[in-house]
Design a protein around this motif. Structure first.
Motif, PDB file in Angstrom:
ATOM      1  N   CYS A  14      37.909  32.307  40.790  1.00 31.68           N
ATOM      2  CA  CYS A  14      36.928  32.356  39.700  1.00 31.68           C
ATOM      3  C   CYS A  14      37.543  32.520  38.317  1.00 31.68           C
ATOM      4  O   CYS A  14      36.841  32.411  37.313  1.00 31.68           O
ATOM      5  N   GLY A  15      38.845  32.816  38.236  1.00 37.06           N
ATOM      6  CA  GLY A  15      39.514  32.932  36.944  1.00 37.06           C
ATOM      7  C   GLY A  15      39.448  34.299  36.295  1.00 37.06           C
ATOM      8  O   GLY A  15      39.960  34.479  35.194  1.00 37.06           O
ATOM      9  N   ASP A  16      38.830  35.284  36.948  1.00 33.80           N
ATOM     10  CA  ASP A  16      38.763  36.642  36.391  1.00 33.80           C
ATOM     11  C   ASP A  16      40.153  37.276  36.348  1.00 33.80           C
ATOM     12  O   ASP A  16      41.006  36.989  37.193  1.00 33.80           O
ATOM     13  N   LEU A  17      40.366  38.153  35.383  1.00 36.55           N
ATOM     14  CA  LEU A  17      41.622  38.901  35.289  1.00 36.55           C
ATOM     15  C   LEU A  17      41.673  39.950  36.388  1.00 36.55           C
ATOM     16  O   LEU A  17      40.672  40.615  36.671  1.00 36.55           O
ATOM     17  N   ILE A  18      42.842  40.102  36.987  1.00 34.42           N
ATOM     18  CA  ILE A  18      43.046  41.110  38.017  1.00 34.42           C
ATOM     19  C   ILE A  18      44.069  42.098  37.491  1.00 34.42           C
ATOM     20  O   ILE A  18      45.157  41.721  37.068  1.00 34.42           O
ATOM     21  N   HIS A  19      43.681  43.376  37.501  1.00 33.00           N
ATOM     22  CA  HIS A  19      44.541  44.454  37.017  1.00 33.00           C
ATOM     23  C   HIS A  19      45.093  45.243  38.192  1.00 33.00           C
ATOM     24  O   HIS A  19      44.631  45.109  39.324  1.00 33.00           O
ATOM     25  N   HIS A  20      46.066  46.069  37.911  1.00 31.33           N
ATOM     26  CA  HIS A  20      46.734  46.833  38.972  1.00 31.33           C
ATOM     27  C   HIS A  20      45.755  47.695  39.762  1.00 31.33           C
ATOM     28  O   HIS A  20      45.948  47.910  40.958  1.00 31.33           O
ATOM     29  N   ARG A  21      44.680  48.144  39.175  1.00 33.87           N
ATOM     30  CA  ARG A  21      43.709  48.976  39.904  1.00 33.87           C
ATOM     31  C   ARG A  21      43.006  48.198  41.022  1.00 33.87           C
ATOM     32  O   ARG A  21      42.417  48.785  41.909  1.00 33.87           O
ATOM     33  N   HIS A  22      43.055  46.866  40.990  1.00 33.52           N
ATOM     34  CA  HIS A  22      42.418  46.032  42.005  1.00 33.52           C
ATOM     35  C   HIS A  22      43.342  45.707  43.177  1.00 33.52           C
ATOM     36  O   HIS A  22      42.900  45.120  44.156  1.00 33.52           O
ATOM     37  N   VAL A  23      44.618  46.080  43.076  1.00 30.73           N
ATOM     38  CA  VAL A  23      45.614  45.735  44.094  1.00 30.73           C
ATOM     39  C   VAL A  23      45.332  46.481  45.399  1.00 30.73           C
ATOM     40  O   VAL A  23      45.109  47.690  45.411  1.00 30.73           O
ATOM     41  N   LEU A  24      45.334  45.725  46.499  1.00 30.63           N
ATOM     42  CA  LEU A  24      45.169  46.293  47.832  1.00 30.63           C
ATOM     43  C   LEU A  24      46.511  46.427  48.540  1.00 30.63           C
ATOM     44  O   LEU A  24      46.748  47.399  49.249  1.00 30.63           O
ATOM     45  N   ALA A  37      44.952  41.317  46.089  1.00 28.96           N
ATOM     46  CA  ALA A  37      44.036  42.174  45.340  1.00 28.96           C
ATOM     47  C   ALA A  37      42.593  41.737  45.551  1.00 28.96           C
ATOM     48  O   ALA A  37      42.321  40.581  45.881  1.00 28.96           O
ATOM     49  N   GLU A  38      41.675  42.674  45.332  1.00 23.65           N
ATOM     50  CA  GLU A  38      40.249  42.360  45.380  1.00 23.65           C
ATOM     51  C   GLU A  38      39.810  41.944  43.982  1.00 23.65           C
ATOM     52  O   GLU A  38      39.941  42.705  43.030  1.00 23.65           O
ATOM     53  N   CYS A  39      39.283  40.741  43.874  1.00 24.49           N
ATOM     54  CA  CYS A  39      38.838  40.236  42.581  1.00 24.49           C
ATOM     55  C   CYS A  39      37.562  40.962  42.153  1.00 24.49           C
ATOM     56  O   CYS A  39      36.597  41.028  42.923  1.00 24.49           O
ATOM     57  N   PRO A  40      37.526  41.476  40.916  1.00 28.65           N
ATOM     58  CA  PRO A  40      36.328  42.158  40.442  1.00 28.65           C
ATOM     59  C   PRO A  40      35.177  41.193  40.168  1.00 28.65           C
ATOM     60  O   PRO A  40      34.018  41.595  40.135  1.00 28.65           O
ATOM     61  N   GLY A  41      35.476  39.913  40.007  1.00 26.52           N
ATOM     62  CA  GLY A  41      34.442  38.922  39.704  1.00 26.52           C
ATOM     63  C   GLY A  41      33.746  38.379  40.926  1.00 26.52           C
ATOM     64  O   GLY A  41      32.535  38.480  41.073  1.00 26.52           O
ATOM     65  N   CYS A  42      34.531  37.814  41.875  1.00 24.28           N
ATOM     66  CA  CYS A  42      33.932  37.178  43.043  1.00 24.28           C
ATOM     67  C   CYS A  42      34.000  38.047  44.297  1.00 24.28           C
ATOM     68  O   CYS A  42      33.376  37.723  45.302  1.00 24.28           O
ATOM     69  N   GLY A  43      34.780  39.142  44.258  1.00 23.14           N
ATOM     70  CA  GLY A  43      34.868  40.056  45.390  1.00 23.14           C
ATOM     71  C   GLY A  43      35.796  39.607  46.503  1.00 23.14           C
ATOM     72  O   GLY A  43      35.936  40.291  47.502  1.00 23.14           O
ATOM     73  N   GLY A  44      36.440  38.465  46.318  1.00 18.27           N
ATOM     74  CA  GLY A  44      37.352  37.966  47.339  1.00 18.27           C
ATOM     75  C   GLY A  44      38.703  38.659  47.295  1.00 18.27           C
ATOM     76  O   GLY A  44      39.099  39.216  46.286  1.00 18.27           O
ATOM     77  N   VAL A  45      39.404  38.641  48.428  1.00 13.37           N
ATOM     78  CA  VAL A  45      40.769  39.136  48.485  1.00 13.37           C
ATOM     79  C   VAL A  45      41.669  37.922  48.202  1.00 13.37           C
ATOM     80  O   VAL A  45      41.613  36.934  48.928  1.00 13.37           O
TER      81      VAL A  45
END
Length: 50
Positions: A14-24, A37-45
């Motif tokens: 989806c092109g959303d920015l992924i930050h270190h807090r999203h890293v799994l 990482a879990e994308c904050p926009g689409c929720g995908g890993v």
């Protein structure tokens, strides 16, 4: 001032920015750090390095 939550990449879906807090999962390949990482926009890993 250094960021407390650095950006690690962009979601390939989806092109959303992924930050270190999203890293799994964080792992190393040679001298590079890689992430899943879990994308904050689409929720995908996703692989934000892709």
């Amino acid at each position: 001032m250094a960021s407390q939550n650095p950006r690690v990449g962009v979601c390939p879906r989806c092109g959303d920015l992924i930050h270190h807090r999203h890293v799994l999962v964080e792992y190393e390949t040679g001298n590079d750090a890689r992430y899943w990482a879990e994308c904050p926009g689409c929720g995908g890993v996703v692989d934000p390095n892709a």
